[in-house]
Design a protein around this motif. Sequence first.
Motif, PDB file in Angstrom:
ATOM      1  N   ASN A 144       0.858  -1.182   0.000  1.00 24.60           N
ATOM      2  CA  ASN A 144       0.000   0.000   0.000  1.00 24.60           C
ATOM      3  C   ASN A 144       0.901   1.241   0.000  1.00 24.60           C
ATOM      4  O   ASN A 144       1.593   1.520   0.988  1.00 24.60           O
ATOM      5  CB  ASN A 144      -0.883  -0.061   1.254  1.00 24.60           C
ATOM      6  CG  ASN A 144      -1.895   1.047   1.326  1.00 24.60           C
ATOM      7  OD1 ASN A 144      -1.601   2.186   1.006  1.00 24.60           O
ATOM      8  ND2 ASN A 144      -3.090   0.704   1.790  1.00 24.60           N
ATOM      9  N   SER A 190       0.291   4.364   0.186  1.00 26.83           N
ATOM     10  CA  SER A 190       0.015   5.488   1.089  1.00 26.83           C
ATOM     11  C   SER A 190       0.464   5.183   2.518  1.00 26.83           C
ATOM     12  O   SER A 190       0.897   6.084   3.233  1.00 26.83           O
ATOM     13  CB  SER A 190      -1.448   5.915   1.022  1.00 26.83           C
ATOM     14  OG  SER A 190      -2.280   4.850   1.352  1.00 26.83           O
ATOM     15  N   THR A 191       0.394   3.937   2.929  1.00 28.02           N
ATOM     16  CA  THR A 191       0.824   3.599   4.295  1.00 28.02           C
ATOM     17  C   THR A 191       2.219   2.970   4.331  1.00 28.02           C
ATOM     18  O   THR A 191       2.806   2.816   5.397  1.00 28.02           O
ATOM     19  CB  THR A 191      -0.146   2.584   4.932  1.00 28.02           C
ATOM     20  OG1 THR A 191      -0.143   1.395   4.113  1.00 28.02           O
ATOM     21  CG2 THR A 191      -1.557   3.135   5.017  1.00 28.02           C
ATOM     22  N   ASP A 222      -0.707  -4.937   2.947  1.00 27.80           N
ATOM     23  CA  ASP A 222      -2.061  -5.278   3.380  1.00 27.80           C
ATOM     24  C   ASP A 222      -2.328  -6.725   2.987  1.00 27.80           C
ATOM     25  O   ASP A 222      -2.203  -7.095   1.818  1.00 27.80           O
ATOM     26  CB  ASP A 222      -3.097  -4.379   2.688  1.00 27.80           C
ATOM     27  CG  ASP A 222      -2.981  -2.909   3.103  1.00 27.80           C
ATOM     28  OD1 ASP A 222      -2.444  -2.642   4.204  1.00 27.80           O
ATOM     29  OD2 ASP A 222      -3.421  -2.040   2.323  1.00 27.80           O
TER      30      ASP A 222
HETATM   31  C1  LIG Z   1      -4.102   1.788   1.934  1.00 30.62           C
HETATM   32  O1  LIG Z   1      -4.361   1.772   3.318  1.00 30.62           O
HETATM   33  C2  LIG Z   1      -5.362   2.697   3.717  1.00 30.62           C
HETATM   34  C3  LIG Z   1      -5.400   2.685   5.241  1.00 30.62           C
HETATM   35  O2  LIG Z   1      -5.628   1.380   5.713  1.00 30.62           O
HETATM   36  C4  LIG Z   1      -6.690   2.303   3.096  1.00 30.62           C
HETATM   37  O3  LIG Z   1      -7.681   3.214   3.478  1.00 30.62           O
HETATM   38  C5  LIG Z   1      -6.530   2.305   1.586  1.00 30.62           C
HETATM   39  O4  LIG Z   1      -7.714   1.821   0.998  1.00 30.62           O
HETATM   40  C6  LIG Z   1      -5.369   1.409   1.167  1.00 30.62           C
HETATM   41  N1  LIG Z   1      -5.125   1.563  -0.263  1.00 30.62           N
HETATM   42  C7  LIG Z   1      -5.416   0.618  -1.123  1.00 30.62           C
HETATM   43  C8  LIG Z   1      -5.079   0.914  -2.548  1.00 30.62           C
HETATM   44  O5  LIG Z   1      -5.915  -0.457  -0.793  1.00 30.62           O
END
Ligand SMILES: *[C@@H]1O[C@H](CO)[C@@H](O)[C@H](O)[C@H]1NC(C)=O
Length: 226
Positions: A125, A127-128, A132
Amino acid sequence: MKTFVSLTSLALMEALALAQTTIGFGPYFSLGPTKSWIREANTTLVLPTVPNPAVDRLALWPGMGTSDGDLIQAIAVATANPATECRGTTGQWCVFASTLESQQEAGTQSPQNAGAHLIIHYVYNDSTQKYDQAVSINGKVLSTLSTSSGNAQGWGTAVECQESACHGTVATHQYLDTTIVLNAADPTFGNTLALNEVSSSGLSTTDGGKTWVVKTIKVQQHTFNL
Ligand SMILES: *[C@@H]1O[C@H](CO)[C@@H](O)[C@H](O)[C@H]1NC(C)=O
Ligand SMILES: *[C@@H]1O[C@H](CO)[C@@H](O)[C@H](O)[C@H]1NC(C)=O
């Protein structure tokens, strides 16, 4: 919860040896390290029957070793007592997202039957900057976990025994539709493939080595004798 270790993690295995009398690994399909890093990996584990008589503990997992020493490893575990492990019943697996860091992080545990098609998805991910994980069946998410783990360098499947499982038999099982997406093309990634007691339909890439697909990974029956 007891920990599950990576094949290559010798320091960890030594640490674990203090806590556990027996641990062992059986068949594997192993890819890596890549010259790039793994952004996303997707596979479907078809659960076999649990060992009979019940053993404690046998784990099946597709894992990714990472640059900071973590092991991303959603797990299906057979235990002597699925009721206490995950409110399961005899004959069921307990299934959960997990990462082995300095300790084992785990998502919700879910009891599942032999024959279940578990979709195990790992994705980086941006952004974080975490990976995941999601374990799901028929579009229903059973367990998730996100961990800061650096960048994944390899992907592989494992059959891991602990304690009494180390003299039990693990049924043949399959991983279907495995897809591994690298950050950048690495045409040499396929050369890193190592197999033990596993047959696969072969690796293919249609974009010069960024996306790798393995239709079928068939893990042979294995008897531990440790
Ligand atoms: C990345 O992580 C954030 C926080 O958990 C989440 O809201 C977001 O959907 C994630 N991005 C993707 C592309 O799954
Ligand atoms: C993961 O694999 C499942 C089963 O093949 C598929 O339905 C799903 O779309 C895949 N997801 C991703 C993100 O590749």
